[in-house]
Design a protein around this motif. Structure first.
Motif, PDB file in Angstrom:
ATOM      1  N   ARG A  54       0.793  -1.363   0.140  1.00 50.12           N
ATOM      2  CA  ARG A  54      -0.037  -0.214  -0.005  1.00 50.12           C
ATOM      3  C   ARG A  54       0.944   1.537  -0.144  1.00 50.12           C
ATOM      4  O   ARG A  54       0.743   2.282  -0.681  1.00 50.12           O
ATOM      5  CB  ARG A  54      -1.071   0.100   1.184  1.00 50.12           C
ATOM      6  CG  ARG A  54      -1.907   1.272   1.209  1.00 50.12           C
ATOM      7  CD  ARG A  54      -2.884   1.090   2.495  1.00 50.12           C
ATOM      8  NE  ARG A  54      -3.570  -0.128   2.559  1.00 50.12           N
ATOM      9  CZ  ARG A  54      -3.590  -1.032   3.529  1.00 50.12           C
ATOM     10  NH1 ARG A  54      -2.873  -0.728   4.585  1.00 50.12           N
ATOM     11  NH2 ARG A  54      -4.406  -2.020   3.492  1.00 50.12           N
ATOM     12  N   ALA A  55       1.897   1.319   0.751  1.00 51.34           N
ATOM     13  CA  ALA A  55       2.818   2.452   0.785  1.00 51.34           C
ATOM     14  C   ALA A  55       3.584   2.854  -0.409  1.00 51.34           C
ATOM     15  O   ALA A  55       3.520   3.878  -0.858  1.00 51.34           O
ATOM     16  CB  ALA A  55       3.928   2.107   1.896  1.00 51.34           C
ATOM     17  N   LEU A  56       3.982   1.601  -1.204  1.00 52.44           N
ATOM     18  CA  LEU A  56       4.495   1.786  -2.315  1.00 52.44           C
ATOM     19  C   LEU A  56       3.465   2.206  -3.609  1.00 52.44           C
ATOM     20  O   LEU A  56       3.790   3.018  -4.514  1.00 52.44           O
ATOM     21  CB  LEU A  56       5.259   0.420  -2.971  1.00 52.44           C
ATOM     22  CG  LEU A  56       6.256   0.304  -2.187  1.00 52.44           C
ATOM     23  CD1 LEU A  56       7.255  -1.182  -2.383  1.00 52.44           C
ATOM     24  CD2 LEU A  56       7.562   1.207  -2.299  1.00 52.44           C
ATOM     25  N   ALA A  57       2.307   1.589  -3.270  1.00 57.14           N
ATOM     26  CA  ALA A  57       1.424   2.019  -4.360  1.00 57.14           C
ATOM     27  C   ALA A  57       1.064   3.572  -4.301  1.00 57.14           C
ATOM     28  O   ALA A  57       0.825   4.098  -5.299  1.00 57.14           O
ATOM     29  CB  ALA A  57       0.066   1.145  -4.281  1.00 57.14           C
ATOM     30  N   THR A  58       0.854   4.156  -3.221  1.00 58.34           N
ATOM     31  CA  THR A  58       0.620   5.378  -2.914  1.00 58.34           C
ATOM     32  C   THR A  58       1.711   6.152  -3.212  1.00 58.34           C
ATOM     33  O   THR A  58       1.296   7.222  -3.932  1.00 58.34           O
ATOM     34  CB  THR A  58       0.525   5.681  -1.398  1.00 58.34           C
ATOM     35  OG1 THR A  58      -0.663   4.824  -0.876  1.00 58.34           O
ATOM     36  CG2 THR A  58       0.077   6.894  -1.117  1.00 58.34           C
ATOM     37  N   ALA A  59       2.954   5.873  -3.127  1.00 59.12           N
ATOM     38  CA  ALA A  59       3.968   6.493  -3.620  1.00 59.12           C
ATOM     39  C   ALA A  59       4.068   6.739  -5.024  1.00 59.12           C
ATOM     40  O   ALA A  59       4.392   7.734  -5.765  1.00 59.12           O
ATOM     41  CB  ALA A  59       5.446   5.937  -3.261  1.00 59.12           C
ATOM     42  N   VAL A  60       3.713   5.702  -5.882  1.00 57.34           N
ATOM     43  CA  VAL A  60       3.643   5.684  -7.353  1.00 57.34           C
ATOM     44  C   VAL A  60       2.438   6.679  -7.916  1.00 57.34           C
ATOM     45  O   VAL A  60       2.687   7.623  -8.755  1.00 57.34           O
ATOM     46  CB  VAL A  60       3.458   4.262  -7.918  1.00 57.34           C
ATOM     47  CG1 VAL A  60       2.954   4.172  -9.344  1.00 57.34           C
ATOM     48  CG2 VAL A  60       4.537   3.364  -7.667  1.00 57.34           C
ATOM     49  N   PHE A 101      11.079  -3.211  -2.387  1.00 53.13           N
ATOM     50  CA  PHE A 101       9.850  -3.488  -1.554  1.00 53.13           C
ATOM     51  C   PHE A 101      10.354  -4.161  -0.122  1.00 53.13           C
ATOM     52  O   PHE A 101       9.773  -3.639   0.819  1.00 53.13           O
ATOM     53  CB  PHE A 101       9.320  -4.966  -2.241  1.00 53.13           C
ATOM     54  CG  PHE A 101       8.056  -5.412  -1.596  1.00 53.13           C
ATOM     55  CD1 PHE A 101       6.778  -4.826  -2.100  1.00 53.13           C
ATOM     56  CD2 PHE A 101       8.066  -6.158  -0.485  1.00 53.13           C
ATOM     57  CE1 PHE A 101       5.535  -5.295  -1.276  1.00 53.13           C
ATOM     58  CE2 PHE A 101       6.945  -6.625   0.076  1.00 53.13           C
ATOM     59  CZ  PHE A 101       5.743  -6.157  -0.310  1.00 53.13           C
ATOM     60  N   ALA A 102      11.470  -4.669   0.071  1.00 47.40           N
ATOM     61  CA  ALA A 102      11.886  -4.967   1.328  1.00 47.40           C
ATOM     62  C   ALA A 102      12.331  -3.728   2.305  1.00 47.40           C
ATOM     63  O   ALA A 102      12.211  -3.954   3.451  1.00 47.40           O
ATOM     64  CB  ALA A 102      13.324  -5.858   1.095  1.00 47.40           C
ATOM     65  N   GLN A 103      12.548  -2.847   1.474  1.00 47.55           N
ATOM     66  CA  GLN A 103      12.754  -1.535   2.336  1.00 47.55           C
ATOM     67  C   GLN A 103      11.730  -0.743   2.992  1.00 47.55           C
ATOM     68  O   GLN A 103      11.812  -0.289   3.946  1.00 47.55           O
ATOM     69  CB  GLN A 103      13.415  -0.455   1.237  1.00 47.55           C
ATOM     70  CG  GLN A 103      14.766  -0.735   0.610  1.00 47.55           C
ATOM     71  CD  GLN A 103      15.294   0.198  -0.122  1.00 47.55           C
ATOM     72  OE1 GLN A 103      14.604   1.130  -0.690  1.00 47.55           O
ATOM     73  NE2 GLN A 103      16.538   0.056  -0.803  1.00 47.55           N
ATOM     74  N   GLU A 104      10.382  -1.367   2.654  1.00 44.03           N
ATOM     75  CA  GLU A 104       9.097  -0.986   3.338  1.00 44.03           C
ATOM     76  C   GLU A 104       8.714  -1.665   4.254  1.00 44.03           C
ATOM     77  O   GLU A 104       7.767  -1.635   4.948  1.00 44.03           O
ATOM     78  CB  GLU A 104       8.113  -0.851   2.190  1.00 44.03           C
ATOM     79  CG  GLU A 104       8.352   0.151   1.318  1.00 44.03           C
ATOM     80  CD  GLU A 104       8.360   1.889   1.714  1.00 44.03           C
ATOM     81  OE1 GLU A 104       7.552   2.055   2.447  1.00 44.03           O
ATOM     82  OE2 GLU A 104       8.976   2.358   1.335  1.00 44.03           O
TER      83      GLU A 104
END
Length: 234
Positions: A143-149, A164-167
């Protein structure tokens, strides 16, 4: 002597059955299990392990009877208040992973204080998975990465396994080399699902309260007998 595993993770299982086998209440098993935590930390230090992750309370454990949850939270408060100075003196850094928003305010304050006190220690990092569920962790990262995109802060082309692992909550912790589960059960129970991709597994037929430094040594010895190829051909 082969090198020790850098990171050992343990699913601490069997407190209730240990107590039941002795005609004791479950709370007695949890209290005895706290002694095993101390033994595991000592064992990790003896074996040269740098990271020790303990699965203390899962996101599903909130569904247990209210009195048992209350006992576990009380035990956590006791551990944080009594053990941190000792851990700090021994050079242990404490990290907590999991959903802190479900914990009481005073517990969160104790966690913050403990992490701050031990933040510069480097002999051993003790990671306690508390109110933790791996599926929830993965969903929150996605969700965090999708929001960032969507917001233009991240490029879709740059998303890969490393990013991904960084999140994940373990972003600064190496993946576990060895995952141990006590009590004889053979499942991960929503624990470090992403991080366990190439971990070795060891299922031990003892209840968690009986785990000690010798048990830890036996587990490391078993690990040394494994051939880790990470998908490569022999």
């Amino acid at each position: 002597m082969p090198p020790a595993p850098t990171h050992v993770a343990i699913i601490m299982d069997g407190n209730g059955r240990w107590a039941a086998s002795r005609g004791l209440p479950r709370a007695a098993g949890h209290r005895k299990g706290a002694d095993a935590v101390r033994a595991a930390v000592r064992g990790a230090g003896i074996q040269g392990v740098r990271y020790l992750t303990l699965y203390a309370f899962s996101s599903e454990n909130w569904n247990r009877p209210a009195d048992e949850v209350m006992d576990l939270m009380g035990l956590l408060r006791t551990y944080l208040s009594r053990e941190i100075k000792s851990l700090h003196k021994e050079g242990v850094r404490l990290r907590i992973i999991g959903r802190r928003d479900r914990l009481a305010a005073d517990i969160n304050k104790m966690i913050d204080d403990a992490e701050h006190m031990t933040r510069d220690n480097d002999r051993l990092t003790l990671v306690i998975a508390l109110s933790y569920g791996s599926r929830d962790e993965i969903v929150r990262a996605a969700r965090a990465l999708a929001t960032a995109v969507v917001e233009g802060r991240e490029s879709l082309e740059n998303l890969n396994e490393e990013r991904f692992a960084q999140e994940l909550s373990t972003h600064d912790i190496p993946d576990p080399d060895l995952i141990i589960r006590t009590s004889g059960e053979q499942r991960l129970s929503n624990f470090l699902l992403w991080q366990a991709a190439y971990s070795e597994f060891l299922f031990m037929d003892i209840y968690w309260p009986d785990f000690d430094e010798n048990t830890f040594a036996e587990a490391v010895s078993a690990y040394h007998g494994r051939d880790r190829r990470f998908g490569a051909r022999p």
